[in-house]
Enzyme design. Structure first.
Site, PDB file in Angstrom:
ATOM      1  N   CYS A  30      59.721  65.380  58.628  1.00 26.80           N
ATOM      2  CA  CYS A  30      60.332  64.150  58.110  1.00 26.80           C
ATOM      3  C   CYS A  30      60.239  64.125  56.577  1.00 26.80           C
ATOM      4  O   CYS A  30      60.834  64.958  55.920  1.00 26.80           O
ATOM      5  CB  CYS A  30      59.740  62.915  58.781  1.00 26.80           C
ATOM      6  SG  CYS A  30      60.773  61.438  58.566  1.00 26.80           S
ATOM      7  N   HIS A  90      61.213  64.171  64.228  1.00 25.21           N
ATOM      8  CA  HIS A  90      59.778  64.112  64.502  1.00 25.21           C
ATOM      9  C   HIS A  90      59.462  64.928  65.758  1.00 25.21           C
ATOM     10  O   HIS A  90      59.687  64.456  66.870  1.00 25.21           O
ATOM     11  CB  HIS A  90      59.342  62.664  64.722  1.00 25.21           C
ATOM     12  CG  HIS A  90      59.306  61.847  63.471  1.00 25.21           C
ATOM     13  ND1 HIS A  90      58.187  61.795  62.661  1.00 25.21           N
ATOM     14  CD2 HIS A  90      60.241  61.071  62.879  1.00 25.21           C
ATOM     15  CE1 HIS A  90      58.438  61.002  61.624  1.00 25.21           C
ATOM     16  NE2 HIS A  90      59.682  60.565  61.733  1.00 25.21           N
ATOM     17  N   GLU A 149      56.667  65.408  67.057  1.00 23.00           N
ATOM     18  CA  GLU A 149      55.623  64.709  67.817  1.00 23.00           C
ATOM     19  C   GLU A 149      56.170  63.563  68.659  1.00 23.00           C
ATOM     20  O   GLU A 149      55.477  63.052  69.548  1.00 23.00           O
ATOM     21  CB  GLU A 149      54.525  64.198  66.865  1.00 23.00           C
ATOM     22  CG  GLU A 149      54.869  62.974  66.040  1.00 23.00           C
ATOM     23  CD  GLU A 149      55.704  63.225  64.795  1.00 23.00           C
ATOM     24  OE1 GLU A 149      55.847  62.292  63.994  1.00 23.00           O
ATOM     25  OE2 GLU A 149      56.230  64.368  64.626  1.00 23.00           O
TER      26      GLU A 149
END
Length: 199
Positions: A83, A179, A181
């Site tokens: 990001c 992202h 994650e």
């Protein structure tokens, strides 16, 4: 294998740490210590917030940028920016003024156009590789950003009122706008490839 996850006050450290662990990382150092980074085998730079504030936070750690330059640029440790951590690879960012990035890739981060699309760009969207790369596969990932990179080294794009850089990189350096994650299986698979990557 030690992965240095850089703590400079601007990252979603807990979630990224957990995702790296789920992807198979066995030694993760969440660190603001340049000496720890200098010994790490891989480096991850997360980032949440404004470009200028993130750049200032990184530079506020004595010796950190210099350690990153030495370990990643000169000595070739695999690097992943996430990001805003990806955006900081650019020469400049234009969020709340013009700010210097790391300059590892020749590009600029500017506000997404709000013409006919919602800003911020938030939610799931396709990742479309533009050139072959061992880390970047086609699929769907989770995005949340209002500013986007344009310049050299675009590896993949997504569509949000036109093509938007989803991944950038060169040599041993890769950054992703999305992202991992938060991208479930797609994101974990990317992190698994990063942990195995031998650029």
């Amino acid at each position: 294998m030690t992965v240095a996850l850089i703590d400079y006050g601007a990252g979603n450290l807990h979630s990224v740490h957990n995702a790296l662990k789920a992807a198979g990382a066995t030694s993760i150092a969440v660190t603001a210590d340049p000496d720890v980074l200098a010994r790490a085998e891989r480096v991850v730079l997360p980032g949440v917030g404004a470009f200028g504030a993130c750049a200032a936070g990184l530079r506020a750690i004595p010796g950190m940028v210099e350690a990153m330059e030495e370990r990643v640029v000169r000595r070739g440790a695999p690097f992943l920016g996430v990001c805003v951590g990806m955006q900081l690879l650019a020469t400049t960012g234009e969020e709340h003024g013009v700010h210097a990035g790391l300059g590892w890739l020749d590009g600029t981060v500017a506000q997404l156009s709000a013409h006919d699309v919602h800003v911020p760009h938030m939610g799931w969207n396709d990742v479309v590789p533009r050139v072959p790369h061992p880390l970047i596969a086609p699929g769907e990932a989770y995005f949340l950003h209002s500013f986007a990179y344009s310049g050299a080294g675009v590896l993949a794009t997504t569509d949000h009122g036109g093509p938007v850089a989803a991944a950038i990189g060169r040599d041993n350096i890769v950054g992703v706008q999305f992202h991992p994650e938060k991208s479930q299986r797609y994101g974990l698979a990317l992190l698994e490839r990063f942990l195995a990557w031998r650029p």
